[in-house]
Design a protein around this motif. Structure first.
Motif, PDB file in Angstrom:
ATOM      1  N   THR A 198       0.572  -0.808   0.156  1.00  0.00           N
ATOM      2  CA  THR A 198       0.444  -0.454   0.130  1.00  0.00           C
ATOM      3  C   THR A 198       1.166   1.073   0.255  1.00  0.00           C
ATOM      4  O   THR A 198       0.406   2.296   0.292  1.00  0.00           O
ATOM      5  N   LEU A 199       1.817   0.934  -0.438  1.00  0.00           N
ATOM      6  CA  LEU A 199       2.991   2.265  -0.156  1.00  0.00           C
ATOM      7  C   LEU A 199       3.166   2.962   1.494  1.00  0.00           C
ATOM      8  O   LEU A 199       3.683   4.136   1.132  1.00  0.00           O
ATOM      9  N   GLN A 200       2.952   2.563   2.096  1.00  0.00           N
ATOM     10  CA  GLN A 200       3.326   2.777   3.257  1.00  0.00           C
ATOM     11  C   GLN A 200       4.592   2.020   4.271  1.00  0.00           C
ATOM     12  O   GLN A 200       3.817   0.960   4.438  1.00  0.00           O
ATOM     13  N   ALA A 216      14.016  -4.199   0.997  1.00  0.00           N
ATOM     14  CA  ALA A 216      14.461  -3.437  -0.764  1.00  0.00           C
ATOM     15  C   ALA A 216      13.704  -4.408  -2.155  1.00  0.00           C
ATOM     16  O   ALA A 216      13.188  -3.401  -2.106  1.00  0.00           O
ATOM     17  N   ILE A 217      14.293  -5.452  -1.851  1.00  0.00           N
ATOM     18  CA  ILE A 217      13.277  -5.835  -3.269  1.00  0.00           C
ATOM     19  C   ILE A 217      11.961  -6.361  -3.147  1.00  0.00           C
ATOM     20  O   ILE A 217      11.712  -6.138  -4.004  1.00  0.00           O
ATOM     21  N   PHE A 221       9.576  -4.421  -6.443  1.00  0.00           N
ATOM     22  CA  PHE A 221       8.726  -6.113  -6.733  1.00  0.00           C
ATOM     23  C   PHE A 221       7.454  -5.190  -6.716  1.00  0.00           C
ATOM     24  O   PHE A 221       6.023  -4.829  -7.295  1.00  0.00           O
ATOM     25  N   ALA A 222       7.047  -4.675  -5.037  1.00  0.00           N
ATOM     26  CA  ALA A 222       5.786  -4.024  -4.965  1.00  0.00           C
ATOM     27  C   ALA A 222       5.125  -3.016  -5.689  1.00  0.00           C
ATOM     28  O   ALA A 222       4.134  -2.366  -6.203  1.00  0.00           O
ATOM     29  N   LEU A 398      11.085 -10.327 -12.518  1.00  0.00           N
ATOM     30  CA  LEU A 398      10.280  -9.771 -11.294  1.00  0.00           C
ATOM     31  C   LEU A 398      10.641 -11.092 -10.407  1.00  0.00           C
ATOM     32  O   LEU A 398      11.605 -10.638  -9.332  1.00  0.00           O
ATOM     33  N   PHE A 399       9.487 -11.559 -10.545  1.00  0.00           N
ATOM     34  CA  PHE A 399       9.847 -12.653  -9.298  1.00  0.00           C
ATOM     35  C   PHE A 399      10.964 -13.147  -9.118  1.00  0.00           C
ATOM     36  O   PHE A 399      11.144 -13.537  -8.210  1.00  0.00           O
ATOM     37  N   MET A 400      11.355 -13.455 -10.416  1.00  0.00           N
ATOM     38  CA  MET A 400      13.369 -13.826 -10.580  1.00  0.00           C
ATOM     39  C   MET A 400      14.208 -12.470  -9.220  1.00  0.00           C
ATOM     40  O   MET A 400      14.486 -13.017  -8.550  1.00  0.00           O
ATOM     41  N   LEU A 401      13.693 -12.059  -9.540  1.00  0.00           N
ATOM     42  CA  LEU A 401      14.508 -10.301  -8.225  1.00  0.00           C
ATOM     43  C   LEU A 401      14.344 -10.845  -7.109  1.00  0.00           C
ATOM     44  O   LEU A 401      14.827 -10.557  -6.627  1.00  0.00           O
TER      45      LEU A 401
END
Length: 461
Positions: A198-200, A216-217, A221-222, A398-401
């Motif tokens: 939710t970017l909070q 951070a990862i 992803f979010a 993105l999932f692999m990261l």
């Protein structure tokens, strides 16, 4: 004597002419209807023209094509006289009628009809402006496919578990497990990554290097995931794809907002006229009462484009109108399936061979090729193709990261614990492995104890 010689010469000329003249060209009648027969300058082209050429090639006859004089397909009046192309064949004005002629019992009694070269049914077209956008109470899920949502859920669960494990393993998170009130429980871990979605920045926050790497990862992803979701969701909201509000003939008959009709005197008109189905009888009575029938397919297409009119016709003709005029859409329901045939006079010796030729063209795929050639769709949705749900494989990087970040965080946490265990082993003069095992056991025992303490305190409260 000279007169006798002249007569002999004329007789020889006539006989030589009869011997050298080939078979007479067959007279073919047809009607203008896109894409079956169309004008290209002074020539005719279209599906029926190509079909006639293929049949003539197989049977080896010559022909001349002309347009039907009264512009009708074939209608029998009250006195039993035929009009249109069927009338020309019955009166001997044409040897064949090659056009989208519907095979009916009444026509079969008056002319020879070949096996159908195309199957079709009755539907209706109307303007897209009369459509209504379809809504659904779970439409907010449509930007992502089912596989994508499953992948996001699995990523959420695995990341939350990884942050919990790192918080238990890393010494930086548990400097003093007995008094550290901000220790990461499993609930804290899932609450933290939920806040990121939710970017909070929901706390508590990881303090160790390993925990911060995973955090951070997960934030990356979010953010990327939310950007893809809102982008696709916005595209779907702005999509101009519409669905017909009147989907079938029953709904068409029960409403009185949209007018409707078909070609007067055609086979579709007669189908509704002679039907015993209450819905179809109601449609015919409406057309008779409102005088809403049209004189040609082109007029029906034009009225449908103008709006507030549904043109009822055969699907083969309606589909070409939808392919040519991008503001039209066809109903999904088709009724009264029928076929298009070639007509010849009763007792014609050619009909057997024509039927065999049509079957050969069908078996060789030539008829399918002609249909794909003349029914090519020239319309494209505005802005390209209609928006589709985002598939999981498009974001596999993105999932692999995320997986790499979780693995790296766990590895660093183990290295942090191993480094502290080695220092304690030197001080206590024990083996590094025994100290490492004791540390891991203490941290997970204290984690369960803290969870039990939090639960008891909540129950007392």
């Amino acid at each position: 004597m000279k007169a006798l010689i002249g007569l002999v010469v004329c007789a020889v000329a006539l006989l030589s002419g009869c011997c050298t003249a080939g078979p007479a060209a067959l007279s073919i009648t047809t009607i203008l209807q896109e894409p079956f027969t169309m004008t290209q300058g002074s020539e005719l082209e279209g599906y029926c023209i190509d079909l006639l050429a293929e049949i003539a090639k197989k049977l080896g006859f010559k022909y001349e094509v002309h347009l039907v004089k009264d512009g009708k397909y074939g209608r029998q009046d009250e006195s039993g006289n035929w009009h249109g192309m069927i009338g020309e064949v019955v009166r001997g004005e044409a040897n064949l009628a090659v056009a989208p002629l519907t095979l009916t019992a009444t026509r079969e009694l008056s002319v020879e009809m070949s096996t159908p070269f195309m199957q079709t049914g009755v539907g209706f077209i109307l303007s897209k402006d009369l459509g209504s956008e379809e809504s659904h109470f779970v439409s907010f899920l449509f930007p992502f496919s089912t596989e994508m949502w499953v992948g996001v859920l699995m990523a959420f669960l695995v990341t939350g578990l990884c942050i919990y494990l790192v918080a238990r393993i890393s010494p930086c998170e548990w400097a003093d497990p007995e008094i550290d009130e901000h220790s990461f429980t499993l609930l804290h871990s899932f609450w933290y990554i939920t806040g990121a979605l939710t970017l909070q920045g929901a706390g508590p926050h990881p303090k160790s290097l390993s925990g911060r790497i995973i955090s951070a990862i997960w934030w990356v992803f979010a953010v990327v995931l939310l950007a893809c979701y809102f982008s696709n969701f916005n595209t779907m909201l702005r999509s101009d794809t519409k669905h017909v509000s009147v989907m079938n003939f029953d709904e068409l008959a029960r409403q009185d907002v949209i007018d409707y009709g078909t070609v007067e005197g055609g086979s579709t008109f007669n189908f509704f006229k002679n039907s015993n189905n209450p819905t179809y009888r109601s449609i015919f009575q409406h057309m008779e009462r409102k005088k809403s029938c049209v004189r040609s397919v082109e007029e029906g297409n034009r009225r449908a484009q103008e709006g507030n009119y549904a043109f009822i016709g055969e699907a083969a003709s309606l589909d070409i109108a939808v392919a040519r005029y991008c503001n039209l859409i066809r109903s999904s329901e088709l009724i009264a399936m029928r076929g298009y045939s070639i007509a010849a006079p009763l007792g014609s010796p050619m009909m057997k061979n024509i039927t065999v030729a049509i079957l050969q063209l069908s078996e060789s795929g030539e008829l399918a090729y002609l249909q794909s050639k003349w029914w090519a769709n020239s319309c494209m949705p505005e802005g390209g193709q209609a928006p589709q749900a985002l598939q999981a494989h498009l974001l596999r990087g993105l999932f692999m990261l995320l997986a790499l970040g979780c693995g790296l965080g766990l590895l660093i946490a183990l290295l942090e614990l191993a480094s502290k265990a080695r220092d304690q082993a030197k001080d206590q003069k024990k083996s590094c492995c025994s100290v490492l095992a004791a540390e891991l056991s203490q941290r997970f025992r204290s984690g369960r104890a803290n969870a039990g303490t939090e639960t008891s305190e909540k129950s007392k409260a």
